[in-house]
Scaffold this motif. Structure first.
Motif: not given
Length: 433
Positions: A305-332
């Motif tokens: 709902k917030r147009n122009g919102q800055k895309k969240p960053g990512t970070f690494d921990f124990l060999g994995f990159t954590f990030y925000w993504g959508r499910t098949l139902q469209g939820y973050y």
């Protein structure tokens, strides 16, 4: 039956120590070294990894076991009389990243037994003190448990900001005097402290020469993980729990695995204040946070709902990159995938291995490649990370076929023939986290 009885006796002793640590949290343990008798050393020997490399004396587990009872009896006498001398660690180098290597210190097999025995005593005491968010090298904890807890903590505490920290050479920079002072707050047994001091000053042998240092604990030593956990409990864990968390206005969390840790914050103001004082805290104990690798990262949940919102960053921990993504139902939701550096390192290792071992019998190559792929799936096979497993599988097939073809004068190895006779293990999700 006798071995089982002795093991049960040692377990009872450790349980009694643990109960005392729970019942009397301010208690200082001053009489522990007498427990290092032959049955205790025998149990420590049982818990040692018999397949690990031998130290500077080249005595293997098999060689030591040939006269085990005599060896343990002599070892006990030397420990009881204070004549035990900690031999230098043998330094070996292992590849870390392209062009970089990491030193590992390998103790002698007998020294591993003594280190394990002392580690058993220290762990019985400090396991009651350590916080649940400290996961490294602890029984009942694992890297996957830490990964799961990090994701759940970010969700539960509405984490919008992340401090991803990197300690510069923790094992090489732990101050011996500070470490011993910290241990004495809970364990002030003269003989145990003498042993710990001997290990800290044992030195490292490389190329026939022994080097000594006034700081650091050699990575690879059986005792090093618990010593580093004790040190970082004082430097970071207890400080965060008792001083930082109470001053924060919003939610927060911390997850630590050895020297790798993540701090999460609901409010930007809290994150910036901690980011400012964190290097000063570590500097007070002679440690340094890497100025480029320690970052404050925005990690707010995206809002459609917030147009122009800055895309969240990512970070690494124990060999994995954590990030925000959508499910098949469209939820973050918070997702994780194999960090690019780790994936590239594994692919490069596969390519070089296939190249260097292409003249070995195909059946031998097949067995080892299967083991390498299964190891990759076992660690990185988490829900939502199937693509990385596919990349590893397909690249392994491609590399193997390529270098088998290069060894033959008849030309290319048929892809379908190789798949039919030597099918590599398919990608699979191992951990539902």
């Amino acid at each position: 039956m006798g071995d089982t009885s002795r093991s049960s006796t040692v377990s009872t002793q450790l349980q009694q120590i643990a109960e005392q640590a729970i019942q009397y949290p301010e208690m200082v343990f001053t009489t522990l070294a007498h427990l290092l008798d032959e049955p205790f050393l025998r149990e420590a020997h049982r818990r040692i990894n018999k397949k690990s490399a031998s130290g500077i004396d080249k005595v293997t587990a098999k060689m030591y076991a040939e006269t085990l009872e005599d060896n343990l009896r002599d070892l006990h006498e030397r420990l009881k009389s204070g004549r035990y001398k900690a031999p230098p660690f043998e330094r070996v180098w292992i590849d870390k990243e392209p062009g970089k290597q990491r030193p590992i210190g390998i103790p002698t097999f007998e020294d591993k037994i003594v280190q394990r025995a002392v580690e058993m005593l220290l762990s019985a005491i400090y396991e009651q003190t350590f916080y649940s968010f400290s996961h490294g090298f602890r029984r009942g904890h694992s890297q996957h448990k830490a990964l799961h807890e990090l994701r759940e903590s970010c969700r539960e505490h509405n984490i919008n900001w992340i401090i991803s920290a990197d300690i510069t050479g923790l094992f090489d920079n732990i101050d011996h005097g500070l470490l011993q002072d910290i241990i004495r707050q809970k364990v002030n047994d003269g003989r145990l402290m003498s042993l710990i001091g001997k290990w800290l000053h044992a030195g490292v042998m490389e190329g026939g020469k022994v080097e000594y240092s006034e700081k650091g604990t050699p990575q690879g030593g059986v005792i090093s993980p618990v010593l580093s956990n004790i040190f970082l409990h004082e430097v970071l864990d207890d400080w965060y729990a008792k001083e930082v968390r109470s001053r924060m206005r919003g939610g927060g969390c911390i997850i630590r695995w050895a020297d790798d840790f993540i701090l999460g914050f609901e409010l930007e103001a809290d994150a910036k204040r901690v980011m400012e004082v964190l290097p000063k805290r570590f500097d007070r104990f002679g440690l340094e946070l890497h100025p480029e690798k320690t970052k404050l990262i925005p990690f707010s949940k995206p809002s459609p709902k917030r147009n122009g919102q800055k895309k969240p960053g990512t970070f690494d921990f124990l060999g994995f990159t954590f990030y925000w993504g959508r499910t098949l139902q469209g939820y973050y939701v918070i997702k994780k995938k194999t960090a690019r550096k780790r994936l590239n390192r594994f692919l490069r290792m596969l390519w070089n291995w296939c190249k260097g071992n292409r003249h070995d019998p195909i059946a031998v190559q097949y067995r080892i490649l299967c083991s390498k792929l299964r190891g990759f799936y076992q660690y990185y096979g988490v829900r939502g990370n199937y693509k990385a497993l596919e990349v590893a599988f397909e690249f392994c097939e491609k590399s193997w076929r390529r270098w088998l073809s290069r060894r033959s004068q008849k030309g290319t190895v048929l892809f379908e023939d190789l798949r039919k006779c030597f099918p590599l293990p398919l990608p699979r999700i191992v951990h539902n986290i």
